[in-house]
Scaffold this motif. Structure first.
Motif, PDB file in Angstrom:
ATOM      1  N   ASP A   1       0.605   3.901  -2.965  1.00  0.00           N
ATOM      2  CA  ASP A   1       0.211   5.277  -2.654  1.00  0.00           C
ATOM      3  C   ASP A   1       1.253   6.283  -3.126  1.00  0.00           C
ATOM      4  O   ASP A   1       0.925   7.437  -3.429  1.00  0.00           O
TER       5      ASP A   1
ATOM      6  N   LEU B   1      -6.094  -3.862  -0.475  1.00  0.00           N
ATOM      7  CA  LEU B   1      -5.645  -2.961  -1.529  1.00  0.00           C
ATOM      8  C   LEU B   1      -6.653  -2.757  -2.653  1.00  0.00           C
ATOM      9  O   LEU B   1      -6.490  -1.829  -3.451  1.00  0.00           O
ATOM     10  N   GLY B   2      -7.636  -3.634  -2.752  1.00  0.00           N
ATOM     11  CA  GLY B   2      -8.586  -3.570  -3.859  1.00  0.00           C
ATOM     12  C   GLY B   2      -8.221  -4.539  -4.958  1.00  0.00           C
ATOM     13  O   GLY B   2      -7.039  -4.768  -5.248  1.00  0.00           O
ATOM     14  N   ALA B   3      -9.237  -5.107  -5.607  1.00  0.00           N
ATOM     15  CA  ALA B   3      -9.007  -6.148  -6.606  1.00  0.00           C
ATOM     16  C   ALA B   3      -8.273  -5.631  -7.828  1.00  0.00           C
ATOM     17  O   ALA B   3      -7.438  -6.340  -8.410  1.00  0.00           O
ATOM     18  N   ASP B   4      -8.569  -4.404  -8.267  1.00  0.00           N
ATOM     19  CA  ASP B   4      -7.947  -3.897  -9.493  1.00  0.00           C
ATOM     20  C   ASP B   4      -6.436  -3.794  -9.351  1.00  0.00           C
ATOM     21  O   ASP B   4      -5.682  -4.164 -10.275  1.00  0.00           O
ATOM     22  N   LEU B   5      -5.976  -3.296  -8.219  1.00  0.00           N
ATOM     23  CA  LEU B   5      -4.540  -3.122  -8.019  1.00  0.00           C
ATOM     24  C   LEU B   5      -3.832  -4.473  -7.940  1.00  0.00           C
ATOM     25  O   LEU B   5      -2.764  -4.666  -8.547  1.00  0.00           O
TER      26      LEU B   5
ATOM     27  N   ALA C   1       0.830  -1.206   0.000  1.00  0.00           N
ATOM     28  CA  ALA C   1       0.000   0.000   0.000  1.00  0.00           C
ATOM     29  C   ALA C   1       0.860   1.250   0.000  1.00  0.00           C
ATOM     30  O   ALA C   1       0.557   2.236  -0.696  1.00  0.00           O
TER      31      ALA C   1
ATOM     32  N   GLU D   1      -6.407  -8.344  -1.763  1.00  0.00           N
ATOM     33  CA  GLU D   1      -7.540  -7.619  -2.337  1.00  0.00           C
ATOM     34  C   GLU D   1      -8.363  -6.932  -1.264  1.00  0.00           C
ATOM     35  O   GLU D   1      -8.866  -5.814  -1.476  1.00  0.00           O
ATOM     36  N   LEU D   2      -8.510  -7.561  -0.113  1.00  0.00           N
ATOM     37  CA  LEU D   2      -9.250  -6.930   0.984  1.00  0.00           C
ATOM     38  C   LEU D   2      -8.558  -5.641   1.439  1.00  0.00           C
ATOM     39  O   LEU D   2      -9.206  -4.672   1.814  1.00  0.00           O
TER      40      LEU D   2
END
Length: 323
Positions: free
Chosen positions: A252, A294-298, A248, A291-292
């Motif tokens: 970022d 950072l998000g699935a797309d990343l 992350a 994914e939880l």
């Protein structure tokens, strides 16, 4: 870089490709990729835990494919039981794209006789395996693997990296670096990208998850290298729960395009078919957990677009004897 027509016609752009054991493919065709793993591996440092069973390798690939995997980069270098002649069959039967490695690991993984035989022309060995085939008749390697030491580089590492840099210039191949316990990344970059003038985006630093030093990670990313976070910890489990924080922080700061993920299965006991995490772990628990946070797309970018760029090369081929 450009390619020229045989009649010295107009120059045309070279087309980057990923060199798999079944031939070159467009980078976009790589798919969901385990960017650092091993199907076969043998070393005197791991007695009794050799990865040398072709049917176990096939079962592992099948499990990885069932979990959604499409490609595996095998970082096993010269002299460590790559079983290169098995790789095309395994790729065809599993439907998983496999990239093989040339290169040389730390000296401790070889007998003195092997090192004495290959050291005089390491660059020539690497170039031949990348352009002609492993062992002269096997599939072509698609990357170069070398290794640093614990917080430093010994004479063997410096010699090996100099040969890797020469081979990289001749072929365009990426250089993957084993960092001992995740340390020494900046020393590696100073040598490869400073002294030896390897483009930073041709360098992949492995095992950074084993040393969650956010300052080093960011410095390496700012230099332009790829950062591989590859596999669950075998001992220092604090590094596992800090991984989302490390990724992350990099994302970022704008370095999400530098991150690669892998499994690094190095012992028979670690294979999923033997009850360990193995290759499927990357796409089951590991991917889900990231994914939880950072998000699935990343996370999908880490597994697809990033390795497609990192392992693609223009595959310039130096004329024999031109090194």
């Amino acid at each position: 870089m450009v390619n020229r027509t045989p009649a010295d016609g107009p120059a045309v752009p070279a087309v980057p490709a990923v060199r798999t054991v079944l031939g070159d493919i467009a980078p976009a065709g790589l798919g969901i990729c385990d960017a650092h793993d091993h199907l076969f591996l043998r070393s005197p440092q791991l007695p009794g835990q050799e990865l040398d069973d072709a049917e176990a390798a096939a079962a592992e690939l099948s499990a990885f494919r069932a979990a959604g995997g499409a490609a595996v980069i095998q970082w096993t270098p010269y002299g460590m039981g790559r079983r290169a002649t098995e790789l095309p069959r395994l790729a065809r039967e599993s439907g998983v794209r496999i990239v093989a490695a040339t290169g040389l690991h730390q000296a401790a993984h070889y007998s003195p006789e092997v090192l004495a035989r290959v050291r005089p022309d390491l660059a020539g060995l690497f170039v031949a395996e990348l352009t002609e085939g492993i062992g002269g008749t096997g599939p072509r390697a698609g990357m170069i693997k070398v290794a640093g030491g614990f917080h430093g580089l010994d004479r063997h590492a410096r010699h090996t990296m100099a040969a890797a840099a020469e081979a990289q210039r001749a072929t365009g191949a990426a250089i993957g670096v084993h960092l001992e316990l995740g340390t020494g990344a900046l020393d590696v970059l100073d040598l490869l990208c400073g002294t030896l003038a390897v483009p930073p985006d041709r360098v992949i630093l492995g095992h950074l998850n084993r040393s969650p030093d956010l300052v080093v990670h960011r410095t390496a990313a700012e230099a332009g290298a790829y950062l591989a976070f590859d596999g669950p910890s075998r001992a220092h489990h604090a590094t596992d729960w800090r991984l989302p924080e490390s990724l992350a922080t990099l994302a970022d700061a704008g370095f999400g395009d530098r991150i690669l993920l892998g499994g690094d299965t190095t012992t028979a006991g670690a294979r999923s078919v033997n009850g360990g995490p193995g290759m499927p772990y990357l796409l089951r628990r590991h991917r889900e957990r990231l994914e939880l946070a950072l998000g699935a797309d990343l996370v999908t970018q880490f597994l697809t677009a990033n390795p497609a760029r990192a392992f693609a090369a223009d595959w310039a081929r130096a004329p024999r004897g031109s090194r």
